[in-house]
Design an enzyme around this catalytic site. Structure first.
Site: not given
Ligand code: NAD
Ligand code: UDP
Length: 310
Positions: A143, A172, A185-186, A189, A270
């Site tokens: 990723y 996040n 995590v959100v 929890f 992590d």
């Molecule tokens: P999500 O998993 O809910 O959404 C991702 C979507 O992409 C899904 O609908 C999935 O089916 C689709 N997808 C995956 N692979 C695909 C492919 N090969 N072709 C077409 N569609 C595909 O995740 P999200 O939280 O909505 O995240 C959306 C974007 O934002 C992602 O690129 C993610 O990396 C980025 N992002 C999200 C967060 C967050 O906290 N939510 C943080 C950082 C970056």
């Molecule tokens: N985490 C946790 N309990 C859970 C899921 C996640 O303590 O049930 C922790 C995880 O190890 C990380 C933080 O929460 O330190 C955020 O995790 P998340 O998967 O939401 O996102 P990311 O690690 O990609 O920021």
């Protein structure tokens, strides 16, 4: 504008599509439903300006659009680690295909990047100038490195072909329509607390994250996309950090839950801390998050109560 949203049936993509329609654009939602869900976009299907196409972005796409938001990619660690090769392909081949589409159509291109490009940051808070501290061979690398390569491609298409690009480094984000089983995590929890199950804190719970409510983030997306000539990465996130033990306690109180807190092993690589510096977004876009964590969590708790009840 006719705007392509890849990953449009996901958590962020569905909120973005809704917002783009509300401000008068038409949306072509492209998704392969790897982690997305039809339910997220059900309410948009009757809108004449909304079109859904099932397609995997690792294959070329030939459509006519004026703008592209490239969000397709699983975002939660358990989902992106399930098939790491596909995650990397989605980030890299997906970016190449969508950038190629932008080049042919002249569309503006927005890349959903991530705070993960900073890895386990040695600098905190993280400014956009920080190059990061990423393990290239660990379980998060598919990723992190995939998203880093996608940024590289985006800037190379800008320099080499003059593409009009935007890069958002998303920290996040949480809110309604998170998948309750995606392990973030959100959602974990809240669902555990509502079901009176143990709340699983990984490691010693002192690792920090900064959580942004989805409406604030989408506002940042819109401002970044529709502001001219921002050809540099922009952090979008809430700059208020909290550690995971404190978050567990906060969610226990807000849900009035009797759940116990249970410590579990920390997954590999992590990050210990994560906190965005958002001065660039403030200066260039006049954007900063408005929704306090407690009020965002309350809305998210209401959402999960309905999901669990149904
Ligand atoms: P999500 O998993 O809910 O959404 C991702 C979507 O992409 C899904 O609908 C999935 O089916 C689709 N997808 C995956 N692979 C695909 C492919 N090969 N072709 C077409 N569609 C595909 O995740 P999200 O939280 O909505 O995240 C959306 C974007 O934002 C992602 O690129 C993610 O990396 C980025 N992002 C999200 C967060 C967050 O906290 N939510 C943080 C950082 C970056
Ligand atoms: N985490 C946790 N309990 C859970 C899921 C996640 O303590 O049930 C922790 C995880 O190890 C990380 C933080 O929460 O330190 C955020 O995790 P998340 O998967 O939401 O996102 P990311 O690690 O990609 O920021």
């Amino acid at each position: 504008m006719r705007i392509l949203v890849t990953g449009g049936a996901g958590f962020l993509g569905s909120h973005l599509s809704e917002r783009l329609l509300a401000i008068g654009h038409s949306v072509l939602c492209v998704d392969n439903f790897y982690t997305g869900n039809q339910k997220n976009i059900e309410h948009l299907r009757d809108n004449r300006d909304f079109e859904l196409m099932r397609h995997d972005v690792t294959f070329p796409l030939y459509v006519e659009v004026d703008g592209i938001f490239n969000l397709a990619c699983p975002a939660s660690p358990i989902h992106y680690q399930r098939n790491p090769v596909q995650t990397f392909k989605t980030s890299v081949h997906g970016a190449i295909n969508m950038l190629g589409l932008a080049k042919r159509t002249g569309a503006r291109f927005f890349q959903a990047s991530t705070s993960e490009i900073y890895g386990d940051p040695a600098v905190s808070p993280q400014p956009e100038e920080y190059w990061g501290n990423v393990n290239p061979i660990g379980i998060r690398s598919c990723y992190d490195e995939g998203k880093r390569a996608a940024e590289t491609l985006t800037f190379d298409y800008h320099r080499q072909f003059g593409l009009d690009i935007r890069v958002a480094r998303i920290f996040n984000t949480y809110g309604p329509r998170m998948d309750m089983n995606d392990g973030r995590v959100v959602s974990n929890f809240i669902v555990q607390a509502l079901k009176q199950e143990p709340i699983t804190v990984y490691g010693d719970g002192t690792q920090t994250r900064s959580f942004c409510y989805v409406d604030d983030l989408i506002e940042g997306f819109i401002k970044l996309f529709f502001t001219s000539d921002i050809h540099e990465p922009v952090n979008l996130g809430n700059p208020t950090p909290i550690n995971m033990l404190e978050l567990a306690e906060e969610i226990k109180v807000l849900t009035k839950s009797q759940s116990k807190i249970e410590m579990r092993p920390l997954p590999g690589d992590d990050p210990k801390q994560r906190e965005p510096k958002i001065e660039r977004a403030e200066k260039l876009l006049g954007w900063k998050p408005k929704i306090e964590r407690q009020s965002g969590l309350k809305k998210t708790i209401e959402y999960f109560k309905e999901v669990i009840a149904s």
